[in-house]
Design a protein around this motif. Sequence first.
Motif, PDB file in Angstrom:
ATOM      1  N   MET A   1      21.880  11.611  12.237  1.00  0.00           N
ATOM      2  CA  MET A   1      22.919  10.739  11.687  1.00  0.00           C
ATOM      3  C   MET A   1      24.174  11.555  11.417  1.00  0.00           C
ATOM      4  N   SER A   2      25.341  10.998  11.707  1.00  0.00           N
ATOM      5  CA  SER A   2      26.604  11.677  11.442  1.00  0.00           C
ATOM      6  C   SER A   2      26.795  11.891   9.943  1.00  0.00           C
ATOM      7  N   GLU A   3      27.452  12.969   9.592  1.00  0.00           N
ATOM      8  CA  GLU A   3      27.746  13.236   8.194  1.00  0.00           C
ATOM      9  C   GLU A   3      28.703  12.184   7.646  1.00  0.00           C
ATOM     10  N   VAL A   4      28.428  11.679   6.444  1.00  0.00           N
ATOM     11  CA  VAL A   4      29.277  10.647   5.848  1.00  0.00           C
ATOM     12  C   VAL A   4      29.829  11.055   4.487  1.00  0.00           C
ATOM     13  N   GLN A   5      29.390  12.169   3.925  1.00  0.00           N
ATOM     14  CA  GLN A   5      29.801  12.550   2.580  1.00  0.00           C
ATOM     15  C   GLN A   5      31.079  13.395   2.619  1.00  0.00           C
ATOM     16  N   ALA A  19      42.400   8.777  10.652  1.00  0.00           N
ATOM     17  CA  ALA A  19      43.063   8.251  11.852  1.00  0.00           C
ATOM     18  C   ALA A  19      42.246   7.135  12.501  1.00  0.00           C
ATOM     19  N   GLU A  20      40.917   7.174  12.287  1.00  0.00           N
ATOM     20  CA  GLU A  20      40.043   6.112  12.803  1.00  0.00           C
ATOM     21  C   GLU A  20      39.987   4.908  11.865  1.00  0.00           C
ATOM     22  N   ASP A  21      40.717   4.954  10.764  1.00  0.00           N
ATOM     23  CA  ASP A  21      40.755   3.877   9.769  1.00  0.00           C
ATOM     24  C   ASP A  21      39.394   3.665   9.113  1.00  0.00           C
ATOM     25  N   ALA A  22      38.728   4.760   8.792  1.00  0.00           N
ATOM     26  CA  ALA A  22      37.429   4.673   8.130  1.00  0.00           C
ATOM     27  C   ALA A  22      37.576   4.084   6.733  1.00  0.00           C
ATOM     28  N   VAL A  23      36.545   3.381   6.283  1.00  0.00           N
ATOM     29  CA  VAL A  23      36.470   2.889   4.920  1.00  0.00           C
ATOM     30  C   VAL A  23      35.959   4.019   4.026  1.00  0.00           C
ATOM     31  N   VAL A  24      36.553   4.168   2.854  1.00  0.00           N
ATOM     32  CA  VAL A  24      36.083   5.155   1.892  1.00  0.00           C
ATOM     33  C   VAL A  24      35.369   4.431   0.755  1.00  0.00           C
ATOM     34  N   LEU A  25      34.109   4.761   0.557  1.00  0.00           N
ATOM     35  CA  LEU A  25      33.321   4.222  -0.544  1.00  0.00           C
ATOM     36  C   LEU A  25      33.412   5.180  -1.730  1.00  0.00           C
ATOM     37  N   VAL A  26      33.698   4.643  -2.901  1.00  0.00           N
ATOM     38  CA  VAL A  26      33.767   5.455  -4.120  1.00  0.00           C
ATOM     39  C   VAL A  26      32.669   4.987  -5.069  1.00  0.00           C
ATOM     40  N   PRO A  27      31.528   5.687  -5.127  1.00  0.00           N
ATOM     41  CA  PRO A  27      30.456   5.279  -6.049  1.00  0.00           C
ATOM     42  C   PRO A  27      30.845   5.550  -7.503  1.00  0.00           C
ATOM     43  N   VAL A  28      30.598   4.587  -8.365  1.00  0.00           N
ATOM     44  CA  VAL A  28      30.871   4.749  -9.797  1.00  0.00           C
ATOM     45  C   VAL A  28      29.589   4.410 -10.552  1.00  0.00           C
ATOM     46  N   GLY A  29      29.090   5.342 -11.318  1.00  0.00           N
ATOM     47  CA  GLY A  29      27.840   5.123 -12.035  1.00  0.00           C
ATOM     48  C   GLY A  29      28.007   5.268 -13.529  1.00  0.00           C
ATOM     49  N   ALA A  30      27.067   5.939 -14.151  1.00  0.00           N
ATOM     50  CA  ALA A  30      27.083   6.193 -15.590  1.00  0.00           C
ATOM     51  C   ALA A  30      26.096   7.324 -15.865  1.00  0.00           C
ATOM     52  N   THR A  31      26.263   7.952 -17.017  1.00  0.00           N
ATOM     53  CA  THR A  31      25.303   8.954 -17.485  1.00  0.00           C
ATOM     54  C   THR A  31      24.869   8.510 -18.872  1.00  0.00           C
ATOM     55  N   GLU A  32      23.683   7.918 -18.950  1.00  0.00           N
ATOM     56  CA  GLU A  32      23.246   7.285 -20.199  1.00  0.00           C
ATOM     57  C   GLU A  32      21.724   7.217 -20.239  1.00  0.00           C
ATOM     58  N   GLN A  33      21.213   7.026 -21.422  1.00  0.00           N
ATOM     59  CA  GLN A  33      19.766   6.948 -21.595  1.00  0.00           C
ATOM     60  C   GLN A  33      19.168   5.842 -20.726  1.00  0.00           C
ATOM     61  N   HIS A  34      18.009   6.127 -20.161  1.00  0.00           N
ATOM     62  CA  HIS A  34      17.272   5.142 -19.368  1.00  0.00           C
ATOM     63  C   HIS A  34      15.800   5.132 -19.779  1.00  0.00           C
ATOM     64  N   GLY A  35      15.577   4.916 -21.080  1.00  0.00           N
ATOM     65  CA  GLY A  35      14.215   4.801 -21.557  1.00  0.00           C
ATOM     66  C   GLY A  35      13.474   6.120 -21.552  1.00  0.00           C
ATOM     67  N   PRO A  36      12.163   6.072 -21.789  1.00  0.00           N
ATOM     68  CA  PRO A  36      11.375   7.296 -21.902  1.00  0.00           C
ATOM     69  C   PRO A  36      10.998   7.932 -20.570  1.00  0.00           C
ATOM     70  N   ALA A  55      27.051   3.754   4.451  1.00  0.00           N
ATOM     71  CA  ALA A  55      28.014   4.404   5.335  1.00  0.00           C
ATOM     72  C   ALA A  55      27.361   4.792   6.657  1.00  0.00           C
ATOM     73  N   GLY A  56      26.117   5.281   6.583  1.00  0.00           N
ATOM     74  CA  GLY A  56      25.409   5.613   7.823  1.00  0.00           C
ATOM     75  C   GLY A  56      25.158   4.398   8.683  1.00  0.00           C
ATOM     76  N   LEU A  57      24.764   3.296   8.071  1.00  0.00           N
ATOM     77  CA  LEU A  57      24.523   2.061   8.823  1.00  0.00           C
ATOM     78  C   LEU A  57      25.807   1.533   9.450  1.00  0.00           C
ATOM     79  N   ALA A  58      26.894   1.565   8.693  1.00  0.00           N
ATOM     80  CA  ALA A  58      28.170   1.071   9.225  1.00  0.00           C
ATOM     81  C   ALA A  58      28.661   1.949  10.367  1.00  0.00           C
ATOM     82  N   THR A  59      28.532   3.258  10.215  1.00  0.00           N
ATOM     83  CA  THR A  59      28.969   4.180  11.262  1.00  0.00           C
ATOM     84  C   THR A  59      28.179   3.950  12.543  1.00  0.00           C
ATOM     85  N   ALA A  60      26.891   3.661  12.399  1.00  0.00           N
ATOM     86  CA  ALA A  60      26.068   3.370  13.574  1.00  0.00           C
ATOM     87  C   ALA A  60      26.498   2.090  14.278  1.00  0.00           C
TER      88      ALA A  60
END
Length: 257
Positions: A1-5, A19-36, A55-60
């Motif tokens: 698979m082509s590199e996407v990161q 130049a290929e007009d690629a879409v850029v995905l910006v992941p936004v998460g959190a750093t917080e408690q998630h139970g035990p 991104a890999g699926l779209a590139t394919a």
Amino acid sequence: MSEVQWNRMTAARLRDLAAEDAVVLVPVGATEQHGPHLPTGVDDFLAAEVCRRAAGLATARNSAAVVAPSVATGLSEHHMGFGGTITLSLPTLHALLRDICRSVVRAGFSRVLIVNGHGGNMTALNALTTELTAELGRPIAFASYFGAGREVVRDTLETQDGLMHACEGETSMMMAAFPGLVRTEYLGDAHGPRITLPAESTEPVYLAVPFDRITPSGVAGDARTAGAEKGERMLAGCAQALADVIVQDPWAALLDR
């Protein structure tokens, strides 16, 4: 698979993708408690994982896509009572996303999709997307990965209709993608009341309630029925849904292409 990161590529390769007009995905998460049983980085890890797969699926499918470095912290004030949580203020999140998206645009990209992995970010990111579009002069788009893949999430889970918190869904996906980070010995305590995400609530009044008043375990939903097979199905389905968005190109009309 082509590199996407983004941060695994050279600047020259990124110029080519712009130049290929690629879409850029910006992941936004959190750093917080998630139970035990789950690490604090769940929302960050899962948002970035779904973006990488999408991104890999779209590139394919001949729709180039790049995944920017993830924003690992979000709006988590409601989890501060448990400890182990890092939260941003709303102005800080706005400023951070403005600078990231501005950098992406200055690098030559015109299509940006902010991909959220944390329920507490949803209403803010809806509003900030409008602000960023006006400020940057580009049609910034926004999706929560679990909203894009709502159908596969609903159809896969046994004890709930959608993601909650440290629940059957999130635990299953962590088991599939990051099994070494799941403390399975604590699964017996990983359950709590069912909740509705604030952005999807039908209640007439919203109140900011600390999460430790909702669930002493830090869990909403029931992780005891989680499994890696369910998690893989949800990760794949959510990634496919995001890839479909990229290929369908909702930016096209606004960019006059």
